[in-house]
Design an enzyme around this catalytic site. Structure first.
Site, PDB file in Angstrom:
ATOM      1  N   ASP A   1       0.918  -1.178   0.193  1.00 32.69           N
ATOM      2  CA  ASP A   1      -0.089   0.020  -0.083  1.00 32.69           C
ATOM      3  C   ASP A   1       0.770   1.317   0.128  1.00 32.69           C
ATOM      4  OD1 ASP A   1       1.038  -0.495   2.628  1.00 32.69           O
ATOM      5  OD2 ASP A   1      -0.554   0.752   3.566  1.00 32.69           O
ATOM      6  N   CYS A   2       1.942   1.110  -0.267  1.00 32.90           N
ATOM      7  CA  CYS A   2       3.097   2.239  -0.077  1.00 32.90           C
ATOM      8  C   CYS A   2       2.595   3.404  -1.119  1.00 32.90           C
ATOM      9  CB  CYS A   2       4.431   2.009  -0.215  1.00 32.90           C
ATOM     10  SG  CYS A   2       5.239   3.265  -0.410  1.00 32.90           S
TER      11      CYS A   2
ATOM     12  N   LYS B   1      15.117  -8.775   0.459  1.00 30.29           N
ATOM     13  CA  LYS B   1      15.607  -7.644  -0.224  1.00 30.29           C
ATOM     14  C   LYS B   1      16.871  -8.041  -0.632  1.00 30.29           C
ATOM     15  CE  LYS B   1      13.426  -4.016   2.421  1.00 30.29           C
ATOM     16  NZ  LYS B   1      13.709  -3.067   3.505  1.00 30.29           N
TER      17      LYS B   1
ATOM     18  N   SER C   1      11.296   8.451  -3.835  1.00 30.57           N
ATOM     19  CA  SER C   1      10.274   8.328  -5.007  1.00 30.57           C
ATOM     20  C   SER C   1      10.438   9.520  -5.874  1.00 30.57           C
ATOM     21  CB  SER C   1       9.002   8.200  -4.580  1.00 30.57           C
ATOM     22  OG  SER C   1       8.760   9.432  -3.485  1.00 30.57           O
TER      23      SER C   1
ATOM     24  N   HIS D   1      -5.613   6.667  -0.327  1.00 32.92           N
ATOM     25  CA  HIS D   1      -5.528   6.290   1.239  1.00 32.92           C
ATOM     26  C   HIS D   1      -6.463   7.132   2.286  1.00 32.92           C
ATOM     27  CE1 HIS D   1      -1.589   4.107   1.789  1.00 32.92           C
ATOM     28  NE2 HIS D   1      -1.548   4.146   0.362  1.00 32.92           N
TER      29      HIS D   1
ATOM     30  N   TRP E   1      -2.886   0.730   7.195  1.00 29.74           N
ATOM     31  CA  TRP E   1      -3.333   1.488   8.547  1.00 29.74           C
ATOM     32  C   TRP E   1      -3.528   0.959   9.563  1.00 29.74           C
ATOM     33  CZ3 TRP E   1      -1.412   6.082   8.304  1.00 29.74           C
ATOM     34  CH2 TRP E   1      -1.259   6.844   7.004  1.00 29.74           C
TER      35      TRP E   1
END
Length: 277
Positions: A79-80, A107, A132, A226, A272
């Site tokens: 959800d980023c 990762k 970003s 969001h 959340w």
């Protein structure tokens, strides 16, 4: 290793500043074999932990992998909103890329060792960029069609100002418990929404920078997603969305780049929910 990480972080900051200066004051990469400060700074962060680059100096399409936060199953996109922003830019540019949702355990070593495991991270062949905004600037600079920046600097500055502080006010309000007792946080969010509405009403077009759909819109759309989902899931829609913002939200949510990169609302609720615990 520590000194290498510090040098890499300094280079990343320099990249962001130089790209910002280029967009603000019209700096460009020189031709004829000359190297500008942008070239030099980018080269310092390209190969950290990766193989030495042997391709041409100018990046070309293909070979892109976006590492991002995973969803609750550990394998789907999470959800980023910042990763969502990058994905929208990639879609707007028509660039092919692979998604690599990554937990701390999955990762790659080079991402952890040289970039502190930061997500989202864009690997483009033998280069990698994090943050970003830096990734989006990189994509818009080297893959300029269609353009996602505006030549109207004053309007771009006003759009940035209108969005400033918006997502932090969303986050503080959605995370606050118990629900129904967050008066000041609710007022702060409503003020942020009204500031955004005032800006949208003042422009001549449908988007933050008027008629042009830009990176600012790509950045804001996931945050509105969001907000919309969080208000419904946790706050019983206690905040009234100004008409101008509601109209804008409907418009950007219908854009193909948003539709193609949208994740389930349940993923946002999951994210959340963890933050509220």
């Amino acid at each position: 290793m520590k000194s290498q990480r510090l040098a890499m972080k300094s280079s990343l900051v320099l990249v962001g500043l130089l790209l910002l200066l280029r967009n603000t004051f019209g700096f460009t990469v020189a031709s004829g074999g000359r190297r500008t400060a942008v070239d030099t700074a980018l080269s310092e962060v390209r190969n950290r932990g990766l193989e030495v680059r042997r391709e041409s100096a100018t990046p070309t399409e293909g070979g892109m992998t976006l590492y991002l936060k995973p969803g609750p199953d550990g394998t789907s996109a999470g959800d980023c909103p910042f990763a969502h922003f990058v994905r929208m830019v990639l879609e707007e540019k028509g660039l092919e890329y692979k998604l690599r949702p990554s937990t701390q355990e999955t990762k790659p070593d080079w991402l952890v060792d040289y970039y502190d495991g930061k997500l989202p991270a864009l690997q483009h062949r033998k280069e990698c960029y994090v943050e970003s905004d830096v990734i989006a600037q990189y994509l818009d600079y080297f893959f300029p069609q269609p353009p996602l920046s505006t030549s109207e600097k004053e309007l771009a500055e006003k759009a940035t100002e209108a969005c400033d502080g918006f997502f932090p006010s969303v986050a503080r309000y959605l995370k606050y418990t118990p629900d129904g007792e967050e008066g000041e946080l609710k007022e702060a969010l409503e003020a942020s929404l009204q500031k955004l509405a005032d800006h949208l009403e003042s422009t001549d077009g449908d988007f933050l920078c008027g008629e042009d759909f830009t990176m600012s819109d790509c950045s804001l759309a996931p945050k509105l997603f969001h907000l919309q989902t969080g208000l419904k899931a946790f706050k019983d829609n206690a905040v009234t969305i100004p008409e101008a913002v509601a109209k804008y939200t409907e418009l950007v949510f219908a854009r193909p780049s948003f539709v193609e990169t949208r994740y389930p609302e349940e993923t946002i609720v999951w994210g959340w929910g963890n933050a509220r615990n």
